[in-house]
Write a protein that holds these residues in place. Structure first.
Motif, PDB file in Angstrom:
ATOM      1  N   ALA A   1      14.362  -1.588  -2.866  1.00 34.63           N
ATOM      2  CA  ALA A   1      14.252  -3.032  -2.673  1.00 34.63           C
ATOM      3  C   ALA A   1      13.000  -3.584  -3.326  1.00 34.63           C
ATOM      4  N   THR A   2      11.953  -2.766  -3.403  1.00 38.51           N
ATOM      5  CA  THR A   2      10.668  -3.234  -3.928  1.00 38.51           C
ATOM      6  C   THR A   2      10.517  -2.975  -5.417  1.00 38.51           C
ATOM      7  N   VAL A   3      10.937  -1.811  -5.870  1.00 40.26           N
ATOM      8  CA  VAL A   3      10.724  -1.405  -7.265  1.00 40.26           C
ATOM      9  C   VAL A   3      11.961  -1.650  -8.129  1.00 40.26           C
ATOM     10  N   GLY A   4      13.126  -1.758  -7.493  1.00 40.94           N
ATOM     11  CA  GLY A   4      14.341  -2.007  -8.255  1.00 40.94           C
ATOM     12  C   GLY A   4      15.065  -0.746  -8.676  1.00 40.94           C
ATOM     13  N   MET A   5      14.582   0.401  -8.256  1.00 44.18           N
ATOM     14  CA  MET A   5      15.237   1.674  -8.563  1.00 44.18           C
ATOM     15  C   MET A   5      14.905   2.666  -7.457  1.00 44.18           C
ATOM     16  N   THR A   6      15.638   3.747  -7.380  1.00 41.48           N
ATOM     17  CA  THR A   6      15.394   4.747  -6.351  1.00 41.48           C
ATOM     18  C   THR A   6      14.143   5.549  -6.694  1.00 41.48           C
ATOM     19  N   PRO A   7      13.543   6.221  -5.709  1.00 40.50           N
ATOM     20  CA  PRO A   7      12.406   7.094  -6.013  1.00 40.50           C
ATOM     21  C   PRO A   7      12.739   8.145  -7.069  1.00 40.50           C
ATOM     22  N   ARG A   8      13.946   8.675  -7.033  1.00 43.31           N
ATOM     23  CA  ARG A   8      14.340   9.690  -8.015  1.00 43.31           C
ATOM     24  C   ARG A   8      14.397   9.098  -9.421  1.00 43.31           C
ATOM     25  N   ASP A   9      14.976   7.892  -9.542  1.00 42.76           N
ATOM     26  CA  ASP A   9      15.029   7.245 -10.856  1.00 42.76           C
ATOM     27  C   ASP A   9      13.623   6.917 -11.362  1.00 42.76           C
ATOM     28  N   TYR A  10      12.759   6.484 -10.453  1.00 42.48           N
ATOM     29  CA  TYR A  10      11.385   6.172 -10.862  1.00 42.48           C
ATOM     30  C   TYR A  10      10.680   7.428 -11.367  1.00 42.48           C
ATOM     31  N   ARG A  11      10.851   8.538 -10.640  1.00 43.68           N
ATOM     32  CA  ARG A  11      10.224   9.793 -11.080  1.00 43.68           C
ATOM     33  C   ARG A  11      10.748  10.203 -12.451  1.00 43.68           C
ATOM     34  N   SER A  12      12.037  10.062 -12.678  1.00 45.85           N
ATOM     35  CA  SER A  12      12.603  10.399 -13.988  1.00 45.85           C
ATOM     36  C   SER A  12      12.012   9.519 -15.085  1.00 45.85           C
ATOM     37  N   MET A  13      11.826   8.240 -14.780  1.00 45.06           N
ATOM     38  CA  MET A  13      11.288   7.321 -15.774  1.00 45.06           C
ATOM     39  C   MET A  13       9.860   7.678 -16.150  1.00 45.06           C
ATOM     40  N   VAL A  14       9.008   7.905 -15.156  1.00 42.15           N
ATOM     41  CA  VAL A  14       7.596   8.147 -15.459  1.00 42.15           C
ATOM     42  C   VAL A  14       7.380   9.523 -16.089  1.00 42.15           C
TER      43      VAL A  14
ATOM     44  N   LEU B   1       0.830  -1.206   0.000  1.00 39.25           N
ATOM     45  CA  LEU B   1       0.000   0.000   0.000  1.00 39.25           C
ATOM     46  C   LEU B   1       0.867   1.260   0.000  1.00 39.25           C
ATOM     47  N   ARG B   2       1.914   1.249   0.809  1.00 37.04           N
ATOM     48  CA  ARG B   2       2.773   2.434   0.907  1.00 37.04           C
ATOM     49  C   ARG B   2       3.520   2.694  -0.403  1.00 37.04           C
ATOM     50  N   ILE B   3       4.047   1.642  -1.014  1.00 41.08           N
ATOM     51  CA  ILE B   3       4.791   1.825  -2.262  1.00 41.08           C
ATOM     52  C   ILE B   3       3.862   2.227  -3.397  1.00 41.08           C
ATOM     53  N   GLU B   4       2.662   1.662  -3.440  1.00 43.03           N
ATOM     54  CA  GLU B   4       1.697   2.060  -4.476  1.00 43.03           C
ATOM     55  C   GLU B   4       1.369   3.540  -4.377  1.00 43.03           C
ATOM     56  N   GLU B   5       1.157   4.027  -3.156  1.00 39.77           N
ATOM     57  CA  GLU B   5       0.860   5.442  -2.979  1.00 39.77           C
ATOM     58  C   GLU B   5       2.089   6.288  -3.322  1.00 39.77           C
ATOM     59  N   ALA B   6       3.268   5.827  -2.962  1.00 44.59           N
ATOM     60  CA  ALA B   6       4.486   6.559  -3.295  1.00 44.59           C
ATOM     61  C   ALA B   6       4.663   6.657  -4.803  1.00 44.59           C
ATOM     62  N   MET B   7       4.410   5.571  -5.517  1.00 44.18           N
ATOM     63  CA  MET B   7       4.514   5.592  -6.979  1.00 44.18           C
ATOM     64  C   MET B   7       3.535   6.597  -7.569  1.00 44.18           C
ATOM     65  N   ARG B   8       2.342   6.657  -6.994  1.00 42.94           N
ATOM     66  CA  ARG B   8       1.342   7.620  -7.489  1.00 42.94           C
ATOM     67  C   ARG B   8       1.812   9.054  -7.247  1.00 42.94           C
ATOM     68  N   LEU B   9       2.316   9.324  -6.038  1.00 39.67           N
ATOM     69  CA  LEU B   9       2.745  10.681  -5.701  1.00 39.67           C
ATOM     70  C   LEU B   9       3.983  11.112  -6.481  1.00 39.67           C
ATOM     71  N   LEU B  10       4.827  10.147  -6.842  1.00 39.61           N
ATOM     72  CA  LEU B  10       6.043  10.486  -7.578  1.00 39.61           C
ATOM     73  C   LEU B  10       5.758  10.922  -9.020  1.00 39.61           C
ATOM     74  N   HIS B  11       4.529  10.742  -9.470  1.00 41.49           N
ATOM     75  CA  HIS B  11       4.137  11.298 -10.763  1.00 41.49           C
ATOM     76  C   HIS B  11       3.978  12.816 -10.677  1.00 41.49           C
ATOM     77  N   GLY B  12       3.861  13.324  -9.455  1.00 42.20           N
ATOM     78  CA  GLY B  12       3.710  14.764  -9.259  1.00 42.20           C
ATOM     79  C   GLY B  12       5.035  15.431  -8.945  1.00 42.20           C
ATOM     80  N   ASP B  13       4.950  16.588  -8.318  1.00 46.33           N
ATOM     81  CA  ASP B  13       6.146  17.403  -8.088  1.00 46.33           C
ATOM     82  C   ASP B  13       6.520  17.558  -6.616  1.00 46.33           C
ATOM     83  N   GLU B  14       5.826  16.844  -5.727  1.00 44.08           N
ATOM     84  CA  GLU B  14       6.158  16.943  -4.309  1.00 44.08           C
ATOM     85  C   GLU B  14       7.576  16.441  -4.065  1.00 44.08           C
ATOM     86  N   ARG B  15       8.267  17.061  -3.115  1.00 43.72           N
ATOM     87  CA  ARG B  15       9.627  16.631  -2.793  1.00 43.72           C
ATOM     88  C   ARG B  15       9.635  15.172  -2.365  1.00 43.72           C
TER      89      ARG B  15
END
Length: 248
Positions: free
Chosen positions: A217-230, A181-195
């Motif tokens: 550990a869960t997604v295979g990349m850092t939050p910053r890399d995920y934000r760059s990808m999406v 649940l936490r990672i799903e919400e984080a992935m959703r929020l990382l589509h935006g511009d919040e720090r």
């Protein structure tokens, strides 16, 4: 009677919801089933065999999978690790990954692993309705500290019973579901511009470091890399045509 890796490979070809692979002691694929081939966006098995995860996946994910392999080659077993797989169309799916060392003559010679998609809950299980109360609670309180004793009390079960029945019905532990649940919400929020630090706090992580560790550990990349990808800032992931799908 022993089953060879070649026979296992063909057996796992028939399972579209399971990735199967074998690697040598250098982390190079020696066997891969059709599911892995498809999820990498490839056509043939020989496009994988002899390659490492670094060569097949975008660097952020390939590096994470390579680190997993090194742990297993050092003798560690990875058992039912909850992970997100990101598919070529950028949609995501959850899976449980197992990796074990291949030992021959008392030496680790490689890695064998599977990654199976997280299936649908068993709604016919006698405790399903009680466990649904736990899910509803977690859905509402995932950003807060959650104690396993609180979840057990909600389901009118002991902690041991909760863990056992939860894994039987949902294939994961209550803590893994909370992480999901936490990672799903984080992935959703990382589509935006919040720090990124704010995203982690909003999703129940104590600090940015804890958030970054769990996300990678869960997604295979850092939050910053995920934000760059999406956001389309990672051409390697966006333009290569290679899926980010299966555990390496």
């Amino acid at each position: 009677m022993r089953i060879s890796a070649d026979e296992l490979e063909h057996l796992f070809d028939a399972l579209p919801d399971v990735v199967f692979f074998v690697k040598d002691d250098g982390g190079r694929y020696t066997h891969a089933n059709q599911t892995l081939i498809r999820r990498l966006g490839l056509k043939r098995r020989d496009q994988i065999i002899g390659s490492t995860a670094d060569a097949l996946f975008p660097s952020s994910m390939g590096g994470s999978y390579t680190m997993q392999d090194r742990r297993v080659l050092a003798g560690e077993t990875i058992d039912n690790q909850l992970e997100v797989h990101i598919f070529p169309n950028r949609s995501s799916g959850w899976c449980l990954t197992c990796k074990r060392p291949l030992v021959k003559r008392n030496q680790v010679r490689g890695v064998v692993g599977i990654s199976r998609d997280l299936g649908q809950p068993d709604g016919r299980h006698p405790t399903y309705d009680r466990l649904r109360q736990v899910l509803d609670y977690l859905q509402t309180h995932y950003a807060e500290p959650v104690r396993v004793h609180t979840m057990a009390k909600l389901a009118n079960l002991s902690v041991a019973q909760l863990e056992r029945h939860f894994r039987r019905v949902f294939q994961v532990t209550p803590q893994q579901w909370l992480t999901k649940l936490r990672i799903e919400e984080a992935m959703r929020l990382l589509h935006g511009d919040e720090r990124i630090a704010g995203v982690g706090l909003a999703c129940g992580f104590a600090d940015q470091s804890a958030f970054a560790r769990q996300f990678k550990a869960t997604v295979g990349m850092t939050p910053r890399d995920y934000r760059s990808m999406v956001k389309g800032c990672q051409p390697q992931a966006a333009d290569s045509g290679i899926g980010l799908a299966a555990t390496g």
